[in-house]
Scaffold this motif. Sequence first.
Motif, short mmCIF file in Angstrom:
data_model
loop_
_atom_site.label_atom_id
_atom_site.label_comp_id
_atom_site.label_asym_id
_atom_site.label_seq_id
_atom_site.Cartn_x
_atom_site.Cartn_y
_atom_site.Cartn_z
N GLY A 115 0.80 -1.22 -0.08
CA GLY A 115 -0.14 -0.14 -0.01
C GLY A 115 0.89 1.30 0.11
N THR A 116 1.86 1.30 0.69
CA THR A 116 2.91 2.60 0.80
C THR A 116 3.29 2.80 -0.35
OG1 THR A 116 3.27 2.00 3.20
CG2 THR A 116 4.91 3.38 1.80
N GLN A 117 3.74 1.64 -1.34
CA GLN A 117 4.59 1.89 -2.62
C GLN A 117 3.51 2.12 -3.93
OE1 GLN A 117 7.55 -1.23 -3.72
NE2 GLN A 117 6.85 -2.20 -1.74
N ALA A 135 -6.54 5.24 0.84
CA ALA A 135 -7.75 4.76 0.19
C ALA A 135 -7.60 4.50 -1.15
CB ALA A 135 -8.79 6.02 0.50
N ARG A 136 -6.81 5.20 -2.16
CA ARG A 136 -6.65 4.76 -3.48
C ARG A 136 -5.90 3.67 -3.69
NH1 ARG A 136 -8.55 5.66 -8.65
NH2 ARG A 136 -6.46 5.84 -10.22
N ILE A 138 -6.13 0.95 -1.74
CA ILE A 138 -7.10 -0.23 -1.61
C ILE A 138 -7.89 -0.35 -2.61
CG2 ILE A 138 -9.13 -0.61 -0.11
CD1 ILE A 138 -7.54 0.59 2.29
N GLU A 139 -8.46 0.87 -3.24
CA GLU A 139 -9.46 1.02 -4.49
C GLU A 139 -8.67 0.09 -5.45
OE1 GLU A 139 -11.20 4.02 -7.55
OE2 GLU A 139 -10.30 4.57 -5.92
N MET A 140 -7.34 0.21 -6.09
CA MET A 140 -6.67 0.02 -7.06
C MET A 140 -6.39 -1.65 -6.63
SD MET A 140 -6.35 2.11 -9.39
CE MET A 140 -5.69 1.10 -10.41
N LEU A 141 -6.06 -2.18 -5.51
CA LEU A 141 -5.80 -3.39 -5.22
C LEU A 141 -7.09 -4.39 -5.60
CD1 LEU A 141 -3.75 -3.43 -1.97
CD2 LEU A 141 -2.91 -4.04 -4.39
N LYS A 142 -8.31 -3.70 -5.10
CA LYS A 142 -9.62 -4.37 -5.27
C LYS A 142 -9.80 -4.34 -6.82
CE LYS A 142 -14.53 -3.74 -4.38
NZ LYS A 142 -15.40 -2.89 -3.61
N ARG A 143 -9.60 -3.28 -7.51
CA ARG A 143 -9.58 -3.26 -9.11
C ARG A 143 -8.82 -4.50 -9.57
NH1 ARG A 143 -9.59 2.49 -11.57
NH2 ARG A 143 -11.81 2.55 -10.62
N VAL A 144 -7.66 -4.83 -9.47
CA VAL A 144 -6.87 -5.71 -9.89
C VAL A 144 -7.25 -7.09 -9.28
CG1 VAL A 144 -5.03 -4.16 -10.65
CG2 VAL A 144 -4.75 -5.37 -8.51
N GLY A 145 -8.00 -7.22 -8.38
CA GLY A 145 -8.53 -8.73 -7.90
C GLY A 145 -7.86 -9.17 -6.86
#
Length: 344
Positions: A115-117, A135-136, A138-145
């Motif tokens: 998340g930091t990176q 928050a962004r 987390i959103e991106m990790l969710k988006r890539v599955g």
Amino acid sequence: MTSTDSQPFLSVKDLKVHFSTEDGVVKAVDGLSFDLVRGKTLGIVGESGSGKSVTNLAILGLHNPDSTKIEGSIELDGEELNGAPEKTLEHLRGNKMAMIFQDALASLSPYHTIGTQIGEVYRKHTGASKAESRARAIEMLKRVGIPQPDRRVDSYPHEFSGGMRQRAMIAMALVCDPELLIADEPTTALDVTVQAQIMDLLKDLQQEFGTAIIFITHDLGVIADIADDVLVMYGGRCVERGPKAEVLRTPQHPYTFGLLGSMPSLDGPVDVPLNPIPGSPPSLLNPPTGCRFHPRCAFAEKVPDGRCAKESPLLEIVDGRGKACHLTDEQRREYLTDTAAKAH
């Protein structure tokens, strides 16, 4: 300046990337040109050392200027990148163009959480706060599955599987919604199932964002799955290019013949032997005269007057198809007919 759908978003013209070494000048890329429009994927294929990665590092401006000479034009959305100030390139990298590297474990810092990176990239380009960046991420990790992204955002790279690390790299590359994504063999170290998942993810994200993608690989099977157009490189030059289906179905350069002949077929006879390309790739310190493929080419002797060894063929573009070869169309058809007969 913003490109339209009919104009190339990325335009590379007569690109040359030469490295100064103790042994001499390495001509890693030697006169490469191509265009890429928004929402399309260009597959660049070739053996190791053909100039694929060097080309894309030049686009990103990541070569050492003290030992690298770059000539030609690299225009991104109408803006010239070759010779642009480092401050300009820093703003564009991650923000307008991004790269997914082959080895995610080597590319991620082992000392910082995922998340930091991801969040650091977002903060650098948007000025967001730490809370907004997290928050962004987390959103991106969710988006890539990535499952449980609100928990895995605090994990370190070694706590992720290979496929999850690659997804995290994709999340980092896409966190600022870049318009150009360069994927440098991102699925090479992954098993077939995870590879297919990553490919599907890239296609879904491209459809969602309209991203232009350059996909670098040595695997024509991957090219068949993801690319719209194919550019085949050999010895720092383009030897063939065109729409994917046409290049794979009716190759026009002996090197492309060889790449296809080296691949096993799932629907052909099981007793047909593979036909590997003889010899080794050329030294780019002292490349062969004429066509750089001619020392390995079974058809060089068919061309009269030793032309292949003396004269470098020009890349001829006709109706979107390009080839750099002295073979005539008749000789090429004879080869394809013989190859098809042997396959059956």
